[in-house]
Design a protein around this motif. Structure first.
Motif, PDB file in Angstrom:
ATOM      1  N   GLY A 257       0.748  -1.141   0.009  1.00 45.46           N
ATOM      2  CA  GLY A 257       0.051   0.082   0.145  1.00 45.46           C
ATOM      3  C   GLY A 257       0.764   1.035   0.022  1.00 45.46           C
ATOM      4  O   GLY A 257       0.356   2.326  -0.009  1.00 45.46           O
ATOM      5  N   THR A 258       2.230   1.230  -0.016  1.00 44.56           N
ATOM      6  CA  THR A 258       2.839   2.334   0.064  1.00 44.56           C
ATOM      7  C   THR A 258       2.997   2.942  -1.439  1.00 44.56           C
ATOM      8  O   THR A 258       2.752   2.293  -2.472  1.00 44.56           O
ATOM      9  CB  THR A 258       4.279   2.059   0.770  1.00 44.56           C
ATOM     10  N   GLY A 259       3.591   4.123  -1.473  1.00 44.61           N
ATOM     11  CA  GLY A 259       3.687   4.797  -2.936  1.00 44.61           C
ATOM     12  C   GLY A 259       4.914   3.973  -3.655  1.00 44.61           C
ATOM     13  O   GLY A 259       4.893   3.936  -4.628  1.00 44.61           O
ATOM     14  N   PHE A 260       5.966   3.497  -2.779  1.00 46.83           N
ATOM     15  CA  PHE A 260       6.922   2.748  -3.567  1.00 46.83           C
ATOM     16  C   PHE A 260       6.500   1.551  -4.232  1.00 46.83           C
ATOM     17  O   PHE A 260       6.746   1.251  -5.286  1.00 46.83           O
ATOM     18  CB  PHE A 260       7.946   2.312  -2.576  1.00 46.83           C
ATOM     19  N   ALA A 261       5.738   0.801  -3.655  1.00 49.28           N
ATOM     20  CA  ALA A 261       4.955  -0.570  -4.025  1.00 49.28           C
ATOM     21  C   ALA A 261       4.198  -0.177  -5.163  1.00 49.28           C
ATOM     22  O   ALA A 261       4.087  -0.941  -6.481  1.00 49.28           O
ATOM     23  CB  ALA A 261       4.212  -1.354  -3.100  1.00 49.28           C
ATOM     24  N   GLU A 262       3.146   0.974  -5.313  1.00 48.65           N
ATOM     25  CA  GLU A 262       2.244   1.293  -6.198  1.00 48.65           C
ATOM     26  C   GLU A 262       2.946   1.917  -7.475  1.00 48.65           C
ATOM     27  O   GLU A 262       2.450   1.611  -8.458  1.00 48.65           O
ATOM     28  CB  GLU A 262       1.348   2.564  -5.495  1.00 48.65           C
ATOM     29  N   SER A 263       4.078   2.569  -7.243  1.00 49.44           N
ATOM     30  CA  SER A 263       4.969   2.977  -8.236  1.00 49.44           C
ATOM     31  C   SER A 263       5.878   1.918  -9.027  1.00 49.44           C
ATOM     32  O   SER A 263       6.629   2.221  -9.814  1.00 49.44           O
ATOM     33  CB  SER A 263       5.774   4.136  -8.205  1.00 49.44           C
ATOM     34  N   ALA A 264       6.050   0.692  -8.482  1.00 51.50           N
ATOM     35  CA  ALA A 264       6.672  -0.538  -8.891  1.00 51.50           C
ATOM     36  C   ALA A 264       8.276   0.007  -8.849  1.00 51.50           C
ATOM     37  O   ALA A 264       8.929  -0.204  -9.820  1.00 51.50           O
ATOM     38  CB  ALA A 264       6.249  -0.811 -10.216  1.00 51.50           C
ATOM     39  N   TYR A 265       9.002   0.480  -7.782  1.00 55.86           N
ATOM     40  CA  TYR A 265      10.216   0.897  -7.734  1.00 55.86           C
ATOM     41  C   TYR A 265      10.902  -0.310  -6.820  1.00 55.86           C
ATOM     42  O   TYR A 265      12.025   0.134  -6.419  1.00 55.86           O
ATOM     43  CB  TYR A 265      10.397   2.203  -6.600  1.00 55.86           C
ATOM     44  N   TRP A 266      10.785  -1.390  -7.353  1.00 56.82           N
ATOM     45  CA  TRP A 266      11.172  -2.545  -6.590  1.00 56.82           C
ATOM     46  C   TRP A 266      12.633  -2.592  -6.887  1.00 56.82           C
ATOM     47  O   TRP A 266      13.528  -3.416  -6.149  1.00 56.82           O
ATOM     48  CB  TRP A 266      10.657  -4.051  -6.877  1.00 56.82           C
ATOM     49  N   SER A 267      13.182  -2.228  -8.203  1.00 52.73           N
ATOM     50  CA  SER A 267      14.677  -2.139  -8.359  1.00 52.73           C
ATOM     51  C   SER A 267      15.444  -1.422  -7.685  1.00 52.73           C
ATOM     52  O   SER A 267      16.567  -1.657  -7.672  1.00 52.73           O
ATOM     53  CB  SER A 267      14.735  -2.132  -9.998  1.00 52.73           C
ATOM     54  N   ASN A 268      14.723  -0.503  -6.878  1.00 48.34           N
ATOM     55  CA  ASN A 268      15.673   0.679  -6.430  1.00 48.34           C
ATOM     56  C   ASN A 268      15.749   0.088  -4.967  1.00 48.34           C
ATOM     57  O   ASN A 268      14.530   0.406  -4.002  1.00 48.34           O
ATOM     58  CB  ASN A 268      14.931   2.185  -6.290  1.00 48.34           C
ATOM     59  N   ASN A 269      16.778  -0.365  -4.399  1.00 49.19           N
ATOM     60  CA  ASN A 269      16.910  -1.007  -3.196  1.00 49.19           C
ATOM     61  C   ASN A 269      18.311  -0.948  -2.797  1.00 49.19           C
ATOM     62  O   ASN A 269      19.233  -0.940  -3.700  1.00 49.19           O
ATOM     63  CB  ASN A 269      16.323  -2.517  -2.962  1.00 49.19           C
ATOM     64  N   PHE A 270      18.626  -1.382  -1.701  1.00 50.59           N
ATOM     65  CA  PHE A 270      19.959  -1.789  -1.131  1.00 50.59           C
ATOM     66  C   PHE A 270      20.375  -3.100  -0.683  1.00 50.59           C
ATOM     67  O   PHE A 270      21.276  -3.361   0.020  1.00 50.59           O
ATOM     68  CB  PHE A 270      20.308  -0.882  -0.065  1.00 50.59           C
ATOM     69  N   ASN A 271      19.615  -4.142  -1.578  1.00 46.99           N
ATOM     70  CA  ASN A 271      19.824  -5.550  -1.177  1.00 46.99           C
ATOM     71  C   ASN A 271      21.235  -6.078  -1.736  1.00 46.99           C
ATOM     72  O   ASN A 271      21.906  -7.042  -1.442  1.00 46.99           O
ATOM     73  CB  ASN A 271      18.866  -6.305  -1.871  1.00 46.99           C
ATOM     74  N   ASP A 272      22.043  -5.318  -2.593  1.00 53.39           N
ATOM     75  CA  ASP A 272      23.350  -5.671  -3.027  1.00 53.39           C
ATOM     76  C   ASP A 272      24.124  -4.443  -3.787  1.00 53.39           C
ATOM     77  O   ASP A 272      23.216  -3.474  -3.622  1.00 53.39           O
ATOM     78  CB  ASP A 272      23.299  -6.784  -4.264  1.00 53.39           C
ATOM     79  N   MET A 273      25.420  -4.375  -3.894  1.00 51.18           N
ATOM     80  CA  MET A 273      25.938  -3.224  -4.450  1.00 51.18           C
ATOM     81  C   MET A 273      25.291  -2.632  -5.641  1.00 51.18           C
ATOM     82  O   MET A 273      25.088  -1.355  -5.583  1.00 51.18           O
ATOM     83  CB  MET A 273      27.278  -3.409  -4.464  1.00 51.18           C
ATOM     84  N   MET A 274      25.093  -3.491  -6.510  1.00 57.29           N
ATOM     85  CA  MET A 274      24.807  -2.818  -8.038  1.00 57.29           C
ATOM     86  C   MET A 274      23.255  -2.012  -7.810  1.00 57.29           C
ATOM     87  O   MET A 274      23.316  -1.141  -8.585  1.00 57.29           O
ATOM     88  CB  MET A 274      24.803  -4.028  -8.907  1.00 57.29           C
ATOM     89  N   SER A 275      22.547  -2.715  -7.051  1.00 57.29           N
ATOM     90  CA  SER A 275      21.165  -2.099  -6.849  1.00 57.29           C
ATOM     91  C   SER A 275      21.349  -0.853  -6.038  1.00 57.29           C
ATOM     92  O   SER A 275      20.496   0.221  -6.321  1.00 57.29           O
ATOM     93  CB  SER A 275      20.345  -3.168  -6.102  1.00 57.29           C
TER      94      SER A 275
END
Length: 260
Positions: free
Chosen positions: A118-136
């Motif tokens: 329900g967050t704006g992050f999820a609604e905008s599909a920004y899933w690739s913008n994260n800090f799960n690894d260095m390249m991301s």
């Protein structure tokens, strides 16, 4: 065929056209031949590739040639500037992976996914913008450096961590990475372009003795500055050669007179 292959292949633009046309023909033959592959996406891709033939028109424009030559000339000198930008992205990405790694996920078994619903992050599909690894992380910070401060990205980390620390993190990066380093890179590119443009303008002007122009005596005296407009030809090649010879001779005579 009319020009002959040797004459036709003498220019890079003709070879580029030939490669694009050949690619379109081969993909059409491959798709429509009875080989079990009948998807027309490959043909659409080949048709899209033909758009690159417009690059020939860009190459014939003086202004685009200037931009291209400028970009090629500043690349060696820009290595240090881009290396500085990469170092900033790498350092902040390492910090982001340490504090925010694994918090952006769509795994239903992970409790973090419930916080993102329900967050704006999820609604905008920004899933690739994260800090799960260095390249991301570098990808996320690069988006910040180009687009500026993005509230949806900072808010999602505030939601997942439950603290205000992500706002401070992105604020510091926005100051260092965007306002300082990114503007340094932009200023360097603009300054290099203006220097290249100034050098190009200098090459299109010269001064000569007005008493003699391309071997013809005149009744004018003094030094005259001639400016040649880019993209236009005022003299034929023979006239240009004669002018350059006369200019070289005049400079030699002037030098000999000064020595004597």
């Amino acid at each position: 065929m009319i020009m002959g292959w040797k004459s036709y292949s003498g220019t890079t633009s003709n070879l580029f056209d030939f490669a694009i046309t050949l690619f379109a023909v081969l993909t059409s033959v491959y798709v429509y031949s009875p080989n079990g592959y009948d998807s027309t996406k490959l043909i659409r891709y080949s048709i899209m590739a033909r758009v690159f033939r417009l690059s020939r028109l860009l190459g014939s424009m003086q202004s685009f040639n200037l931009i291209y030559s400028t970009m090629m000339s500043i690349l060696p000198a820009a290595k240090r500037v881009f290396l500085m930008l990469f170092c900033v992205l790498y350092i902040f990405s390492a910090i982001g992976v340490y504090f925010f790694g694994g918090m952006i996920t769509r795994d239903p078994d992970n409790p973090m996914s419930e916080k993102l619903r329900g967050t704006g992050f999820a609604e905008s599909a920004y899933w690739s913008n994260n800090f799960n690894d260095m390249m991301s992380g570098i990808n996320t910070l690069f988006a910040f450096a180009i687009l500026g401060f993005i509230p949806a990205l900072s808010d999602v980390f505030v939601t997942t961590t439950g603290t205000k620390f992500p706002r401070l993190f992105f604020l510091v990066f926005n100051i260092v990475g965007n306002i300082i380093v990114n503007n340094v890179v932009v200023a360097f590119v603009i300054d290099s372009f203006l220097n290249k443009l100034e050098d190009n303008d200098t090459k299109t002007s010269t001064s000569f003795d007005a008493a003699t122009v391309t071997g013809t005596k005149t009744s004018i005296s003094g030094q005259v500055e001639a400016r040649f407009k880019r993209g236009m030809q005022f003299f034929s090649s023979k006239q240009k050669s004669a002018y350059l010879r006369q200019l070289s001779k005049a400079k030699s005579e002037e030098k000999d007179g000064a020595l004597s």
